[in-house]
Design a protein around this motif. Structure first.
Motif, PDB file in Angstrom:
ATOM      1  N   GLN A 191     -26.415  91.714  10.381  1.00  0.00           N
ATOM      2  CA  GLN A 191     -27.347  91.279  11.585  1.00  0.00           C
ATOM      3  C   GLN A 191     -28.879  91.856  11.296  1.00  0.00           C
ATOM      4  OE1 GLN A 191     -26.296  89.057  13.820  1.00  0.00           O
ATOM      5  NE2 GLN A 191     -28.239  89.468  15.613  1.00  0.00           N
ATOM      6  N   ALA A 192     -29.276  92.711  10.746  1.00  0.00           N
ATOM      7  CA  ALA A 192     -30.618  93.400  10.659  1.00  0.00           C
ATOM      8  C   ALA A 192     -31.104  92.569   9.446  1.00  0.00           C
ATOM      9  CB  ALA A 192     -30.260  94.896   9.991  1.00  0.00           C
ATOM     10  N   ALA A 193     -30.589  91.951   8.494  1.00  0.00           N
ATOM     11  CA  ALA A 193     -31.080  91.089   7.705  1.00  0.00           C
ATOM     12  C   ALA A 193     -31.447  89.846   8.098  1.00  0.00           C
ATOM     13  CB  ALA A 193     -30.258  90.936   6.312  1.00  0.00           C
ATOM     14  N   THR A 194     -30.271  89.266   9.146  1.00  0.00           N
ATOM     15  CA  THR A 194     -30.754  87.969   9.915  1.00  0.00           C
ATOM     16  C   THR A 194     -31.895  88.006  10.991  1.00  0.00           C
ATOM     17  OG1 THR A 194     -28.226  87.609   9.871  1.00  0.00           O
ATOM     18  CG2 THR A 194     -29.274  86.248  11.710  1.00  0.00           C
ATOM     19  N   ILE A 195     -32.267  89.160  11.555  1.00  0.00           N
ATOM     20  CA  ILE A 195     -33.097  89.421  12.392  1.00  0.00           C
ATOM     21  C   ILE A 195     -34.610  89.269  11.635  1.00  0.00           C
ATOM     22  CG2 ILE A 195     -34.511  90.902  14.028  1.00  0.00           C
ATOM     23  CD1 ILE A 195     -31.861  92.014  14.809  1.00  0.00           C
ATOM     24  N   LYS A 196     -34.462  90.002  10.347  1.00  0.00           N
ATOM     25  CA  LYS A 196     -35.966  89.873   9.853  1.00  0.00           C
ATOM     26  C   LYS A 196     -36.127  88.536   8.971  1.00  0.00           C
ATOM     27  CE  LYS A 196     -35.536  94.723   7.994  1.00  0.00           C
ATOM     28  NZ  LYS A 196     -35.539  95.652   7.124  1.00  0.00           N
ATOM     29  N   ILE A 197     -35.159  87.820   8.685  1.00  0.00           N
ATOM     30  CA  ILE A 197     -35.403  86.515   8.185  1.00  0.00           C
ATOM     31  C   ILE A 197     -35.748  85.552   9.154  1.00  0.00           C
ATOM     32  CG2 ILE A 197     -34.092  84.427   7.048  1.00  0.00           C
ATOM     33  CD1 ILE A 197     -32.278  86.710   5.429  1.00  0.00           C
ATOM     34  N   ASN A 198     -35.032  85.667  10.280  1.00  0.00           N
ATOM     35  CA  ASN A 198     -35.656  84.807  11.447  1.00  0.00           C
ATOM     36  C   ASN A 198     -36.966  85.050  11.914  1.00  0.00           C
ATOM     37  OD1 ASN A 198     -33.090  83.367  11.982  1.00  0.00           O
ATOM     38  ND2 ASN A 198     -32.200  85.039  13.022  1.00  0.00           N
ATOM     39  N   GLU A 199     -37.396  86.400  11.906  1.00  0.00           N
ATOM     40  CA  GLU A 199     -38.670  86.787  12.232  1.00  0.00           C
ATOM     41  C   GLU A 199     -39.724  86.176  11.146  1.00  0.00           C
ATOM     42  OE1 GLU A 199     -38.899  90.978  12.025  1.00  0.00           O
ATOM     43  OE2 GLU A 199     -37.977  91.212  14.314  1.00  0.00           O
ATOM     44  N   LYS A 200     -39.228  86.235   9.954  1.00  0.00           N
ATOM     45  CA  LYS A 200     -40.290  85.500   8.828  1.00  0.00           C
ATOM     46  C   LYS A 200     -40.399  84.101   9.066  1.00  0.00           C
ATOM     47  CE  LYS A 200     -40.106  88.686   5.015  1.00  0.00           C
ATOM     48  NZ  LYS A 200     -39.947  88.697   3.351  1.00  0.00           N
ATOM     49  N   PHE A 201     -39.208  83.444   9.416  1.00  0.00           N
ATOM     50  CA  PHE A 201     -39.125  81.937   9.851  1.00  0.00           C
ATOM     51  C   PHE A 201     -40.022  81.677  10.922  1.00  0.00           C
ATOM     52  CE2 PHE A 201     -37.223  78.023  11.459  1.00  0.00           C
ATOM     53  CZ  PHE A 201     -37.545  77.168  10.297  1.00  0.00           C
ATOM     54  N   SER A 202     -39.840  82.398  12.041  1.00  0.00           N
ATOM     55  CA  SER A 202     -40.713  82.291  13.048  1.00  0.00           C
ATOM     56  C   SER A 202     -42.276  82.278  12.763  1.00  0.00           C
ATOM     57  CB  SER A 202     -40.231  83.199  14.329  1.00  0.00           C
ATOM     58  OG  SER A 202     -38.892  83.330  14.531  1.00  0.00           O
ATOM     59  N   GLU A 203     -42.632  83.405  12.084  1.00  0.00           N
ATOM     60  CA  GLU A 203     -44.079  83.252  11.540  1.00  0.00           C
ATOM     61  C   GLU A 203     -44.406  82.133  10.792  1.00  0.00           C
ATOM     62  OE1 GLU A 203     -44.181  86.912   9.571  1.00  0.00           O
ATOM     63  OE2 GLU A 203     -43.881  88.454  11.315  1.00  0.00           O
ATOM     64  N   TYR A 204     -43.518  81.436   9.927  1.00  0.00           N
ATOM     65  CA  TYR A 204     -43.825  80.440   9.290  1.00  0.00           C
ATOM     66  C   TYR A 204     -44.165  79.309  10.141  1.00  0.00           C
ATOM     67  CZ  TYR A 204     -42.682  76.536   6.276  1.00  0.00           C
ATOM     68  OH  TYR A 204     -42.632  75.216   5.708  1.00  0.00           O
ATOM     69  N   ILE A 205     -43.322  79.022  11.143  1.00  0.00           N
ATOM     70  CA  ILE A 205     -43.283  78.098  12.038  1.00  0.00           C
ATOM     71  C   ILE A 205     -44.613  78.037  12.897  1.00  0.00           C
ATOM     72  CG2 ILE A 205     -42.455  76.863  14.134  1.00  0.00           C
ATOM     73  CD1 ILE A 205     -40.773  76.446  11.429  1.00  0.00           C
ATOM     74  N   GLU A 206     -45.123  79.400  13.335  1.00  0.00           N
ATOM     75  CA  GLU A 206     -46.386  79.572  13.901  1.00  0.00           C
ATOM     76  C   GLU A 206     -47.486  79.109  13.084  1.00  0.00           C
ATOM     77  OE1 GLU A 206     -46.908  80.147  17.093  1.00  0.00           O
ATOM     78  OE2 GLU A 206     -44.749  80.031  17.321  1.00  0.00           O
ATOM     79  N   GLU A 207     -47.394  79.724  11.812  1.00  0.00           N
ATOM     80  CA  GLU A 207     -48.394  79.414  11.077  1.00  0.00           C
ATOM     81  C   GLU A 207     -48.654  77.626  10.741  1.00  0.00           C
ATOM     82  OE1 GLU A 207     -47.543  81.140   7.178  1.00  0.00           O
ATOM     83  OE2 GLU A 207     -48.049  83.319   7.999  1.00  0.00           O
ATOM     84  N   ILE A 208     -47.395  76.838  10.723  1.00  0.00           N
ATOM     85  CA  ILE A 208     -47.364  75.435  10.714  1.00  0.00           C
ATOM     86  C   ILE A 208     -48.012  74.984  11.678  1.00  0.00           C
ATOM     87  CG2 ILE A 208     -45.977  73.577  10.751  1.00  0.00           C
ATOM     88  CD1 ILE A 208     -43.864  74.933   8.929  1.00  0.00           C
ATOM     89  N   LYS A 209     -47.631  75.702  12.824  1.00  0.00           N
ATOM     90  CA  LYS A 209     -48.279  75.066  14.240  1.00  0.00           C
ATOM     91  C   LYS A 209     -49.953  75.281  14.344  1.00  0.00           C
ATOM     92  CE  LYS A 209     -44.419  75.686  17.160  1.00  0.00           C
ATOM     93  NZ  LYS A 209     -44.086  76.783  18.396  1.00  0.00           N
ATOM     94  N   VAL A 210     -50.275  76.309  13.775  1.00  0.00           N
ATOM     95  CA  VAL A 210     -51.796  76.673  13.438  1.00  0.00           C
ATOM     96  C   VAL A 210     -52.484  75.773  12.584  1.00  0.00           C
ATOM     97  CG1 VAL A 210     -53.490  78.224  12.672  1.00  0.00           C
ATOM     98  CG2 VAL A 210     -51.802  79.181  14.118  1.00  0.00           C
ATOM     99  N   GLN A 211     -51.827  75.396  11.314  1.00  0.00           N
ATOM    100  CA  GLN A 211     -52.264  74.494  10.528  1.00  0.00           C
ATOM    101  C   GLN A 211     -52.346  73.051  11.234  1.00  0.00           C
ATOM    102  OE1 GLN A 211     -53.690  75.047   7.385  1.00  0.00           O
ATOM    103  NE2 GLN A 211     -54.357  72.910   7.890  1.00  0.00           N
TER     104      GLN A 211
END
Length: 669
Positions: A326-346
């Protein structure tokens, strides 16, 4: 050129009209795609449910925990259903296919190849792209026939479209495609009903195991075989999943209660599952290093699916192994969420860029243009805007249709106006013919001139004037152009022969300039810096007084000369700013003493202006980036470094502007 450019936007409008005419086919394709998405969701749900049933079957508990197990099964099934709803929203889009370069015959061949597949449901977008490009070709050919009809003197209202013989063939293929998808759907439904019957047979066999007089190992192995058989059976109808699931787990629980599987077998099963889940944890942790966040997210989903398919582990390990995963899952999901936010900004930045293009297109749409050249230049600019539009990425979905509509409306408005202009210009062709005749007479009167530089400039002006004059009657077009070109060529051919005769002295000039470079390289400095600078200046004057060198040696000899001068200036410990000033003054003298100094000065001004534009772009980027570093540990030093770069760049811009002013004085003289 401008008329061809207008066809791009006209084709955009034609494509939209064609899509409206084929809306019924679109609806059929959309309906099939929705059915396929629904089917995929049902299939995935069945697989998840079947997998959960195995897990629960592989984890026998004591009789007093049977009620708790039943609750867990129900909760797991509910979670699977909720997760499946989410998955249905995440179904990836089909690959985009581009068939714009293919002919109608080639498109039909590709479409026939699609029909060779039994399951055509996954080729909806490919079929739609083929259809759109096919009808675009029909539309384009019809438009070309219409244009030819009008060009030959026909009235646009009298034109009648010709039915394309390939269209019926394509329509038949498209209908076969749709029929084949519906056939495939019926086949899948029949298979699901058959699978339902087979799974109930497996449940029946599990129920009968309790009453079979077999040894423990034989009965348990028989049970394992039935579980494999259950998993090997395909999907079942969605409406039957819940009842089937409940019946299966009820009989599995009865089987475990009856056998009271011994502790050693369970521990062996727990150990195998524990090792498998450790491997899954390691794979999840490796995904933290994946730079492609979409790929990492997809792989993580696969790992979660494998986790669910893997049986239980012992109570003492269960919480720890799950926490690690679950710890690895949370970190990957956080990175993916940040990536989605970057896409939104772009995407927001892309929206701003496209809004700017819309404003520019609006300006061209209402601009004032009085002649052929102005319309041509404006048309080229609008086409460039269209190219830039395609290079800019996606914008937020809620703005996509509106911003495109605004841009297309502005472009369409411009090209409607340019068509009206050229329609009106037909009335002025006779006047244009007379103007071009006057230019022919002027060009012919100058073709024997020996004032090479001045006459060359006059010819350039005449040629520019020629470009600004609109078209002439078609029957005179080739004749008058041949006459004008002949006069221009006569002069420039004579000029070429004249300067060819001058090349005899150029080799001697090359030798003399090499000797001066050698003197510069061997020059020994005194203790008097001012006198040394005068000596270097004298070398410069002698070098510039020598005439032309062979053209293919020009760049190399000037490179050697500048390297020699720069090397010697470096020995004088003169600052870089002073060296740049001396070098500019040196180039300034070269330009002043060269034939065509106006042209050379303009060329140097253009070069300096390009450097200024680039420096200004860098300054804007650095100023925008200052905000990105706020809050970081090293923000102060980073911001100071950026400020230093900005100030240095501004100093260079200021110096270059002064250099341009000096060059403009040459041009004015």
């Amino acid at each position: 050129m401008s008329e061809k450019n207008t066809e791009n936007t006209e084709n955009l409008q034609d494509t939209v009209n064609e899509k409206k005419e084929l809306s019924s086919a679109d609806k059929i394709l959309q309906k099939i795609k929705e059915k396929q998405n629904k089917k995929n969701a049902d299939d995935n749900l069945n697989k998840e449910v079947n997998s959960e049933s195995e897990k629960k079957a592989a984890e026998p508990e004591k009789n007093e925990n049977s009620e708790k197990n039943t609750e867990n099964i129900s909760e797991t099934k509910e979670a699977v259903i909720q997760q499946e709803d989410t998955k249905e929203q995440d179904i990836p889009e089909e690959e985009v296919f581009d068939y714009s370069s293919k002919s109608k015959e080639e498109i039909i061949v590709v479409f026939k190849e699609l029909l060779l597949n039994d399951d055509t449901t996954k080729y909806n977008k490919k079929a739609k792209s083929l259809r759109d490009n096919f009808y675009n070709l029909i539309k384009k050919e019809d438009q070309e026939r219409k244009d030819k009809f009008i060009e030959d003197g026909g009235n646009a209202d009298d034109y009648e479209s010709v039915k394309d013989e390939k269209e019926n063939e394509f329509k038949d293929l498209f209908q076969k495609f749709i029929d084949k998808q519906e056939t495939w759907e019926r086949k899948l439904n029949d298979e699901k009903k058959n699978n339902l019957e087979l799974k109930y047979k497996v449940i029946k066999e599990i129920e009968e195991l309790i009453n079979k007089p077999e040894t423990f190992n034989k009965t348990f192995n028989h049970f394992r075989e039935l579980q494999k058989k259950w998993n090997a059976i395909g999907l079942v109808p969605k409406n039957d999943v819940k009842v089937l699931f409940d019946e299966y787990n009820k009989n599995v629980q009865k089987f475990y209660d009856y056998l009271e599987v011994n502790k050693e077998l369970r521990e062996l099963d727990f150990k195998k599952n524990f090792d498998a889940k450790i491997k899954l944890c390691e794979q999840a942790e490796e995904l933290l290093l994946e730079s492609n966040y979409s790929k990492a997210k997809k792989e993580l989903q696969n790992l979660h699916k494998k986790w669910k398919e893997t049986g239980s582990v012992s109570n003492e390990n269960r919480e720890d192994i799950w926490s690690r995963f679950q710890a690895a899952t949370i970190k990957i999901n956080e990175k993916f969420s940040e990536y989605i936010e970057e896409i939104k900004v772009q995407q927001e930045k892309n929206l701003e860029s496209k809004q700017f293009l819309v404003s520019k297109a609006d300006e061209y749409a209402i601009g004032e243009y009085t002649n052929h050249k102005e319309w041509k230049d404006a048309s080229n600019q609008v086409v460039e805007l269209q190219k830039l539009w395609k290079k800019i990425g996606y914008v937020p979905k809620e703005h996509n249709n509106e911003i495109y509509k605004q841009f297309k409306t502005a472009c369409d408005k411009f090209f409607v106006r340019i068509r009206e202009f050229y329609s009106e210009s037909e009335k002025h062709k006779d006047d244009n013919y007379q103007k071009k005749l006057d230019l022919c007479v002027q060009a012919e009167s100058l073709q024997d001139s020996n004032e090479w530089n001045n006459t060359s400039e006059i010819y350039k002006q005449i040629q520019n004037d020629w470009k600004t004059i609109g078209p002439v009657p078609k029957k005179y077009s080739d004749e008058i152009w041949t006459r004008f070109r002949k006069a221009c060529n006569n002069f420039f051919d004579r000029k070429k022969e004249y300067f060819k005769s001058k090349k005899a002295n150029e080799k001697e000039n090359l030798f003399l300039k090499k000797e001066i470079i050698k003197e510069i390289e061997e020059f020994n400095f005194s203790d008097n810096q001012i006198e040394d600078l005068k000596s270097l200046k004298e070398f410069q004057n002698r070098f510039l007084e020598i005439g032309y060198v062979p053209f293919d040696s020009k760049d190399e000899i000037y490179k050697q000369y500048h390297n020699a001068i720069d090397t010697q200036l470096g020995k004088l410990n003169i600052s870089k700013e002073k060296q740049r000033e001396l070098k500019f003054n040196e180039n300034l003298e070269i330009i002043k003493k060269s034939p065509g100094s106006d042209r050379l000065a303009y060329k140097e001004i253009s070069r300096l202006q390009n450097q200024i534009d680039k420096l200004n772009d860098d300054i804007r980027i650095w100023e925008n980036n200052i905000g990105f570093f706020s809050g970081s540990k090293e923000s102060d030093s980073l911001i100071k470094n950026i400020h230093d770069k900005i100030e240095t760049a501004k100093d260079k811009v200021s110096m270059m502007k002064k250099n341009i002013e000096e060059l403009e004085n040459i041009s004015d003289e």
